[in-house]
Write an enzyme that holds these catalytic residues in place. Structure first.
Site, PDB file in Angstrom:
ATOM      1  N   CYS A  99       0.838   3.197   3.653  1.00 32.85           N
ATOM      2  CA  CYS A  99       1.238   2.057   4.923  1.00 32.85           C
ATOM      3  C   CYS A  99       2.542   1.455   4.803  1.00 32.85           C
ATOM      4  CB  CYS A  99      -0.275   1.896   5.567  1.00 32.85           C
ATOM      5  SG  CYS A  99      -0.927   0.191   5.102  1.00 32.85           S
ATOM      6  N   CYS A 140      -8.576  -5.349 -10.010  1.00 36.86           N
ATOM      7  CA  CYS A 140      -7.857  -3.911 -10.695  1.00 36.86           C
ATOM      8  C   CYS A 140      -7.639  -2.987  -9.554  1.00 36.86           C
ATOM      9  CB  CYS A 140      -9.151  -3.803 -11.835  1.00 36.86           C
ATOM     10  SG  CYS A 140      -8.677  -2.887 -13.309  1.00 36.86           S
ATOM     11  N   CYS A 168       0.880  -1.046   0.337  1.00 39.46           N
ATOM     12  CA  CYS A 168       0.064   0.025  -0.522  1.00 39.46           C
ATOM     13  C   CYS A 168       1.342   1.040  -0.299  1.00 39.46           C
ATOM     14  CB  CYS A 168      -1.387   0.154   1.468  1.00 39.46           C
ATOM     15  SG  CYS A 168      -1.920   1.632   1.204  1.00 39.46           S
ATOM     16  N   CYS A 207      -7.399  -1.219   1.383  1.00 39.14           N
ATOM     17  CA  CYS A 207      -5.651  -1.118   2.794  1.00 39.14           C
ATOM     18  C   CYS A 207      -6.772  -1.560   3.425  1.00 39.14           C
ATOM     19  CB  CYS A 207      -5.319  -0.039   2.268  1.00 39.14           C
ATOM     20  SG  CYS A 207      -3.925  -0.603   3.510  1.00 39.14           S
ATOM     21  N   CYS A 210      -4.866   0.846   6.860  1.00 37.22           N
ATOM     22  CA  CYS A 210      -4.765   2.946   6.476  1.00 37.22           C
ATOM     23  C   CYS A 210      -6.220   2.964   5.873  1.00 37.22           C
ATOM     24  CB  CYS A 210      -3.719   3.394   5.424  1.00 37.22           C
ATOM     25  SG  CYS A 210      -3.854   3.381   3.736  1.00 37.22           S
TER      26      CYS A 210
HETATM   27 FE    FE Z   1      -2.640   1.201   3.571  1.00 31.02          FE
END
Ligand code: FE
Length: 180
Positions: free
Chosen positions: A100, A169, A97, A146, A149
């Site tokens: 984070c 995607c 991510c 995610c 976060c």
């Molecule tokens: Fe994250």
């Protein structure tokens, strides 16, 4: 006399720190998780086995992210197809991510979808992904975030390849690639 002075200093420190602590708890990122956007920051779990979340306010995210990344990660934007840096990446590694550092996808499950966005047939760990129904633009889609976060990653569709039949995607700008 010395003892009384020490006691007074202790009391002063103790009472003055309380309002600050309570005032910042909701805004500060969880101190045990180091925030970095270009390396793997593994998931951490609390005593109940729940993923420890990262929370930041708008200003903090704006300071950390580029304007394009902010638009996609924090405002559920979509980058233009074939413009990102990762849709045509064929190297071995982990996609984390961009907000984070949580590891979300592996190059082992990446495939060429022809869409111009990085596509995967499964996430590294289902616990690290949150899926929400998205009814924007008159469509019903499943949004992928995610789980640590809350950063918007993209959408998941059921037209992917074997073995899952799924197509995650994802926006390039929502991810950072960590080479193996
Ligand atoms: Fe994250």
């Amino acid at each position: 006399m010395k003892l009384i002075s020490i006691l007074l200093v202790f009391l002063a420190c103790n009472t003055s720190s309380r309002p600050a602590d309570s005032a910042t708890t909701s805004l500060d990122p969880t101190p045990s998780v180091e925030i970095t956007s270009d390396s793997i920051v593994p998931p951490q779990y609390d005593a109940q086995g729940k993923l420890v979340k990262v929370t930041k306010n708008k200003e903090e995210w704006k300071k950390q992210l580029s304007s394009e990344a902010y638009k996609v990660l924090r405002e559920e934007g979509t980058e233009r197809a074939f413009t990102g840096t990762l849709w045509d990446n064929h190297e071995k590694g982990t996609f984390v991510c961009a907000g984070c550092g949580l590891p979300l996808f592996s190059s082992d499950t990446k495939f060429d979808s022809g869409t111009g966005w990085p596509s995967f047939y499964q996430p590294l760990n289902k616990d690290c992904i949150t899926e929400n129904e998205d009814r924007a633009y008159g469509m019903v889609r499943i949004e992928v975030e995610c789980a640590r976060c809350g950063g918007h990653q993209g959408h998941v569709f059921d037209d992917g390849p074997k073995p899952t039949g799924l197509r995650y995607c994802i926006n390039s700008v929502s991810l950072k690639f960590v080479k193996q």
